[in-house]
Design a protein around this motif. Structure first.
Motif, PDB file in Angstrom:
ATOM      1  N   ASN A 134       0.802  -1.219   0.000  1.00 47.90           N
ATOM      2  CA  ASN A 134       0.000   0.000   0.000  1.00 47.90           C
ATOM      3  C   ASN A 134       0.835   1.270   0.000  1.00 47.90           C
ATOM      4  O   ASN A 134       0.348   2.333  -0.395  1.00 47.90           O
ATOM      5  N   ASN A 135       2.081   1.185   0.438  1.00 53.64           N
ATOM      6  CA  ASN A 135       2.883   2.404   0.490  1.00 53.64           C
ATOM      7  C   ASN A 135       4.347   2.211   0.106  1.00 53.64           C
ATOM      8  O   ASN A 135       5.196   3.019   0.484  1.00 53.64           O
ATOM      9  N   PHE A 136       4.641   1.165  -0.654  1.00 52.41           N
ATOM     10  CA  PHE A 136       6.012   1.003  -1.153  1.00 52.41           C
ATOM     11  C   PHE A 136       6.015   0.704  -2.653  1.00 52.41           C
ATOM     12  O   PHE A 136       5.260  -0.149  -3.123  1.00 52.41           O
ATOM     13  N   VAL A 137       6.874   1.420  -3.355  1.00 52.62           N
ATOM     14  CA  VAL A 137       7.101   1.209  -4.780  1.00 52.62           C
ATOM     15  C   VAL A 137       8.513   0.674  -4.978  1.00 52.62           C
ATOM     16  O   VAL A 137       9.453   1.112  -4.312  1.00 52.62           O
ATOM     17  N   VAL A 138       8.666  -0.285  -5.870  1.00 46.43           N
ATOM     18  CA  VAL A 138       9.978  -0.799  -6.245  1.00 46.43           C
ATOM     19  C   VAL A 138      10.414  -0.139  -7.543  1.00 46.43           C
ATOM     20  O   VAL A 138       9.609   0.041  -8.477  1.00 46.43           O
ATOM     21  N   THR A 139      11.678   0.221  -7.629  1.00 44.91           N
ATOM     22  CA  THR A 139      12.280   0.687  -8.875  1.00 44.91           C
ATOM     23  C   THR A 139      13.756   0.296  -8.830  1.00 44.91           C
ATOM     24  O   THR A 139      14.207  -0.377  -7.907  1.00 44.91           O
ATOM     25  N   ALA A 140      14.515   0.691  -9.833  1.00 48.98           N
ATOM     26  CA  ALA A 140      15.949   0.391  -9.850  1.00 48.98           C
ATOM     27  C   ALA A 140      16.687   1.369  -8.939  1.00 48.98           C
ATOM     28  O   ALA A 140      16.357   2.553  -8.883  1.00 48.98           O
ATOM     29  N   ALA A 141      17.699   0.885  -8.225  1.00 50.36           N
ATOM     30  CA  ALA A 141      18.461   1.753  -7.320  1.00 50.36           C
ATOM     31  C   ALA A 141      19.126   2.892  -8.078  1.00 50.36           C
ATOM     32  O   ALA A 141      19.227   4.011  -7.567  1.00 50.36           O
ATOM     33  N   HIS A 142      19.572   2.635  -9.307  1.00 51.13           N
ATOM     34  CA  HIS A 142      20.265   3.695 -10.042  1.00 51.13           C
ATOM     35  C   HIS A 142      19.330   4.848 -10.409  1.00 51.13           C
ATOM     36  O   HIS A 142      19.792   5.948 -10.709  1.00 51.13           O
ATOM     37  N   CYS A 143      18.013   4.613 -10.348  1.00 54.48           N
ATOM     38  CA  CYS A 143      17.064   5.681 -10.667  1.00 54.48           C
ATOM     39  C   CYS A 143      17.116   6.796  -9.625  1.00 54.48           C
ATOM     40  O   CYS A 143      16.791   7.947  -9.917  1.00 54.48           O
ATOM     41  N   ASP A 144      17.527   6.464  -8.399  1.00 53.16           N
ATOM     42  CA  ASP A 144      17.644   7.471  -7.353  1.00 53.16           C
ATOM     43  C   ASP A 144      18.746   8.477  -7.675  1.00 53.16           C
ATOM     44  O   ASP A 144      18.717   9.612  -7.206  1.00 53.16           O
ATOM     45  N   GLU A 145      19.716   8.056  -8.498  1.00 46.86           N
ATOM     46  CA  GLU A 145      20.818   8.934  -8.863  1.00 46.86           C
ATOM     47  C   GLU A 145      20.379  10.052  -9.804  1.00 46.86           C
ATOM     48  O   GLU A 145      21.119  11.020 -10.015  1.00 46.86           O
ATOM     49  N   LYS A 146      19.182   9.945 -10.356  1.00 47.49           N
ATOM     50  CA  LYS A 146      18.693  10.929 -11.303  1.00 47.49           C
ATOM     51  C   LYS A 146      18.124  12.168 -10.625  1.00 47.49           C
ATOM     52  O   LYS A 146      17.821  13.162 -11.270  1.00 47.49           O
ATOM     53  N   ARG A 147      17.940  12.087  -9.302  1.00 43.23           N
ATOM     54  CA  ARG A 147      17.382  13.233  -8.602  1.00 43.23           C
ATOM     55  C   ARG A 147      18.423  14.337  -8.491  1.00 43.23           C
ATOM     56  O   ARG A 147      19.574  14.099  -8.162  1.00 43.23           O
ATOM     57  N   LYS A 148      18.001  15.590  -8.734  1.00 47.36           N
ATOM     58  CA  LYS A 148      18.885  16.742  -8.610  1.00 47.36           C
ATOM     59  C   LYS A 148      18.810  17.336  -7.210  1.00 47.36           C
ATOM     60  O   LYS A 148      19.790  17.796  -6.666  1.00 47.36           O
ATOM     61  N   ASN A 149      17.627  17.349  -6.645  1.00 48.49           N
ATOM     62  CA  ASN A 149      17.412  17.921  -5.323  1.00 48.49           C
ATOM     63  C   ASN A 149      16.748  16.873  -4.448  1.00 48.49           C
ATOM     64  O   ASN A 149      15.541  16.729  -4.453  1.00 48.49           O
ATOM     65  N   LYS A 150      17.539  16.128  -3.699  1.00 51.00           N
ATOM     66  CA  LYS A 150      17.012  15.008  -2.934  1.00 51.00           C
ATOM     67  C   LYS A 150      16.234  15.448  -1.695  1.00 51.00           C
ATOM     68  O   LYS A 150      15.628  14.631  -1.022  1.00 51.00           O
ATOM     69  N   GLU A 151      16.287  16.741  -1.397  1.00 49.78           N
ATOM     70  CA  GLU A 151      15.513  17.232  -0.261  1.00 49.78           C
ATOM     71  C   GLU A 151      14.097  17.586  -0.679  1.00 49.78           C
ATOM     72  O   GLU A 151      13.247  17.839   0.150  1.00 49.78           O
ATOM     73  N   ASN A 152      13.859  17.617  -1.992  1.00 50.12           N
ATOM     74  CA  ASN A 152      12.536  17.986  -2.493  1.00 50.12           C
ATOM     75  C   ASN A 152      11.893  16.774  -3.143  1.00 50.12           C
ATOM     76  O   ASN A 152      11.849  16.649  -4.349  1.00 50.12           O
ATOM     77  N   SER A 153      11.421  15.842  -2.324  1.00 55.57           N
ATOM     78  CA  SER A 153      10.859  14.599  -2.837  1.00 55.57           C
ATOM     79  C   SER A 153       9.399  14.485  -2.430  1.00 55.57           C
ATOM     80  O   SER A 153       9.065  13.888  -1.412  1.00 55.57           O
ATOM     81  N   GLU A 154       8.548  15.105  -3.215  1.00 52.54           N
ATOM     82  CA  GLU A 154       7.117  15.095  -2.930  1.00 52.54           C
ATOM     83  C   GLU A 154       6.603  13.656  -2.904  1.00 52.54           C
ATOM     84  O   GLU A 154       6.915  12.854  -3.765  1.00 52.54           O
ATOM     85  N   TYR A 155       5.807  13.353  -1.891  1.00 55.80           N
ATOM     86  CA  TYR A 155       5.151  12.063  -1.694  1.00 55.80           C
ATOM     87  C   TYR A 155       6.082  10.977  -1.140  1.00 55.80           C
ATOM     88  O   TYR A 155       5.606   9.954  -0.683  1.00 55.80           O
ATOM     89  N   ILE A 156       7.401  11.167  -1.212  1.00 61.80           N
ATOM     90  CA  ILE A 156       8.322  10.134  -0.762  1.00 61.80           C
ATOM     91  C   ILE A 156       8.762  10.397   0.675  1.00 61.80           C
ATOM     92  O   ILE A 156       9.269  11.465   0.994  1.00 61.80           O
ATOM     93  N   GLU A 157       8.572   9.412   1.532  1.00 59.50           N
ATOM     94  CA  GLU A 157       8.946   9.548   2.931  1.00 59.50           C
ATOM     95  C   GLU A 157      10.293   8.903   3.225  1.00 59.50           C
ATOM     96  O   GLU A 157      10.977   9.297   4.150  1.00 59.50           O
ATOM     97  N   LYS A 158      10.671   7.892   2.434  1.00 58.14           N
ATOM     98  CA  LYS A 158      11.948   7.215   2.668  1.00 58.14           C
ATOM     99  C   LYS A 158      12.413   6.506   1.402  1.00 58.14           C
ATOM    100  O   LYS A 158      11.608   6.079   0.573  1.00 58.14           O
ATOM    101  N   ILE A 159      13.726   6.405   1.241  1.00 57.42           N
ATOM    102  CA  ILE A 159      14.337   5.663   0.141  1.00 57.42           C
ATOM    103  C   ILE A 159      15.152   4.530   0.747  1.00 57.42           C
ATOM    104  O   ILE A 159      16.112   4.765   1.493  1.00 57.42           O
ATOM    105  N   CYS A 160      14.774   3.295   0.456  1.00 58.81           N
ATOM    106  CA  CYS A 160      15.469   2.122   0.978  1.00 58.81           C
ATOM    107  C   CYS A 160      16.207   1.431  -0.170  1.00 58.81           C
ATOM    108  O   CYS A 160      15.623   0.631  -0.906  1.00 58.81           O
TER     109      CYS A 160
END
Length: 220
Positions: free
Chosen positions: A49-75
């Motif tokens: 209900n509240n977790f999405v799976v994606t590729a870990a390397h996709c997290d590297e595409k973020r420019k501003n990791k402090e501005n992550s609307e809707y995301i509470e945590k990255i595991c």
């Protein structure tokens, strides 16, 4: 990074080549992984209900990791190796008041896949501009055959889609490899514009202990 539901109208091109439009109200587990500017960068899929799976390397595409609307945590997988994309998988914990999709089933144990599967995505490409979620059937490729094309093939991967699924961008990476209604892989890498090279997916069954721990404790 924002995760948008496939129920929303994501106006992007599709990098699924030789695919077809996904039936309406199907694949409600699909998610569009977006950067802080609302641009689609990767696929993803809902597994609870509240977790999405994606590729870990996709997290590297973020420019501003402090501005992550809707995301509470990255595991991110604790053994992720960005150099060879070993264990290229992460779980994104979301505000579940936002996402109204339908989780897809995960494997319950390590599996041996010998069937035709499918992949889907909205990947942004200049090759085939289509503003809709598309899906295509792919065949699993023997690891020994795959290693002839990828000399540094990671250990925990599945190869599939030779000649059917290619991308002119990375917009479909992070999406699921689905076999018999179960998400068995996460699209990790491919050889750009090369139909003859197998695409490589992180094998979800090899990460089940970690995934189940995160889902159970609702935290990394």
């Amino acid at each position: 990074m924002t995760y948008s539901s496939s129920l929303q109208h994501v106006k992007l091109g599709s990098a699924i080549i030789d695919g077809k439009k996904a039936p309406e109200k199907s694949m409600l587990y699909m998610a569009s992984v977006q950067n802080e500017n609302g641009q689609h960068v990767c696929g993803g899929f809902l597994v609870s209900n509240n977790f999405v799976v994606t590729a870990a390397h996709c997290d590297e595409k973020r420019k501003n990791k402090e501005n992550s609307e809707y995301i509470e945590k990255i595991c991110q997988h604790p053994s992720y190796n960005s150099n060879i994309r070993e264990n290229d998988i992460l779980l994104g914990g979301m505000d579940n008041t936002f996402y109204k999709g339908q989780p897809i089933q995960l494997p319950t144990s390590e599996i041996n896949i010998n069937e035709k599967c499918s992949v889907a995505g909205w990947g942004n490409t200049e090759c085939n501009i289509v503003g809709e979620l598309r899906v295509v059937d792919v065949s699993i490729i023997n690891r020994d055959v795959c290693k002839k094309e990828w000399s540094n093939l990671p250990v925990n991967v599945i190869c599939a889609g030779k000649g059917l699924y290619i991308s002119c961008s990375q917009g479909d990476l992070g999406g699921p490899l689905v076999c018999d209604g179960t998400a068995v892989g996460v699209a990790s890498f491919y050889k750009n514009k090369d139909c003859d090279t197998p695409n490589v997916y992180t094998d979800i069954s090899k990460s089940l202990t970690w995934i189940n721990k995160v889902l159970k404790q609702n935290d990394c």
